[in-house]
Design a protein around this motif. Sequence first.
Motif, PDB file in Angstrom:
ATOM      1  N   MET A   1       0.823  -1.195   0.000  1.00 35.08           N
ATOM      2  CA  MET A   1       0.000   0.000   0.000  1.00 35.08           C
ATOM      3  C   MET A   1       0.868   1.261   0.000  1.00 35.08           C
ATOM      4  N   LYS A   2       1.975   1.271   0.805  1.00 31.82           N
ATOM      5  CA  LYS A   2       2.852   2.431   0.850  1.00 31.82           C
ATOM      6  C   LYS A   2       3.481   2.694  -0.517  1.00 31.82           C
ATOM      7  N   PHE A   3       3.845   1.604  -1.199  1.00 28.66           N
ATOM      8  CA  PHE A   3       4.444   1.768  -2.519  1.00 28.66           C
ATOM      9  C   PHE A   3       3.472   2.439  -3.474  1.00 28.66           C
ATOM     10  N   LEU A   4       2.228   1.980  -3.490  1.00 28.30           N
ATOM     11  CA  LEU A   4       1.208   2.525  -4.389  1.00 28.30           C
ATOM     12  C   LEU A   4       0.932   3.999  -4.080  1.00 28.30           C
ATOM     13  N   GLY A   6       2.956   6.085  -2.570  1.00 28.20           N
ATOM     14  CA  GLY A   6       4.175   6.820  -2.929  1.00 28.20           C
ATOM     15  C   GLY A   6       4.260   7.060  -4.431  1.00 28.20           C
ATOM     16  N   LEU A   7       3.871   6.055  -5.220  1.00 29.61           N
ATOM     17  CA  LEU A   7       3.864   6.177  -6.673  1.00 29.61           C
ATOM     18  C   LEU A   7       2.868   7.245  -7.114  1.00 29.61           C
ATOM     19  N   ILE A   8       1.687   7.244  -6.532  1.00 31.37           N
ATOM     20  CA  ILE A   8       0.660   8.231  -6.883  1.00 31.37           C
ATOM     21  C   ILE A   8       1.125   9.642  -6.531  1.00 31.37           C
ATOM     22  N   VAL A   9       1.682   9.815  -5.337  1.00 28.68           N
ATOM     23  CA  VAL A   9       2.191  11.135  -4.922  1.00 28.68           C
ATOM     24  C   VAL A   9       3.319  11.572  -5.866  1.00 28.68           C
ATOM     25  N   GLY A  10       4.205  10.657  -6.205  1.00 30.47           N
ATOM     26  CA  GLY A  10       5.306  10.978  -7.123  1.00 30.47           C
ATOM     27  C   GLY A  10       4.794  11.402  -8.485  1.00 30.47           C
TER      28      GLY A  10
END
Length: 194
Positions: A1-4, A6-10
């Motif tokens: 979930m953190k990866f997803l 983080g990807l969206i924020v990036g």
Amino acid sequence: MKFLSGLIVGLLILPLAVFFYFRFGHPPVAVADQPFPFEKQIVHVPLHARIAREMPGAAPIAITPENLYAGAEIYREQCAACHGVVGHNSDFAAHMYPHAPQLWVPHPWNKSVVGVSDDPAGVTYWKVANGIRLTGMPSFDKVLSPEQMWQVSLLLSKANTPLPPAVEQILHQPLDFSATPAAAAMPMPAPAKK
């Protein structure tokens, strides 16, 4: 979930950063600014591909002394201010970005090539007719006739060869902008009263 997340924020931050970079005037837009990394390569690849695809083939006019003379007269009037004449480079070409090439100077790596004499005349014709965006090179398609553009292109293709004496005479005259029609039309200031 953190990866997803983080990807969206990036993915959201990157477009915003690019927007603010452009919005607040940070890109190199002045002639003296350092270019973007790989800017020349990014521009040259599509330019060369398009020229190769669209350039005309053989010139519809012959390389005659008359056509070379006409080409020299047109060159002096329309091109010399940026591209210089034989033995006299343009004063402001080095202050353009990219620098306007001096078309009567031998290449440093191959002295037998002068200006664009190593290009087919069709390449030069394409550049004269269409111009090149973001370089200061205008399109002459609405300024010169096709025959005139070919005359200039053929002249430049022969820049590394001896030219007829009348042509050489035109191309060896130093540039004198005070004698141009625009300068002649400018009113001279009245002398100061003593």
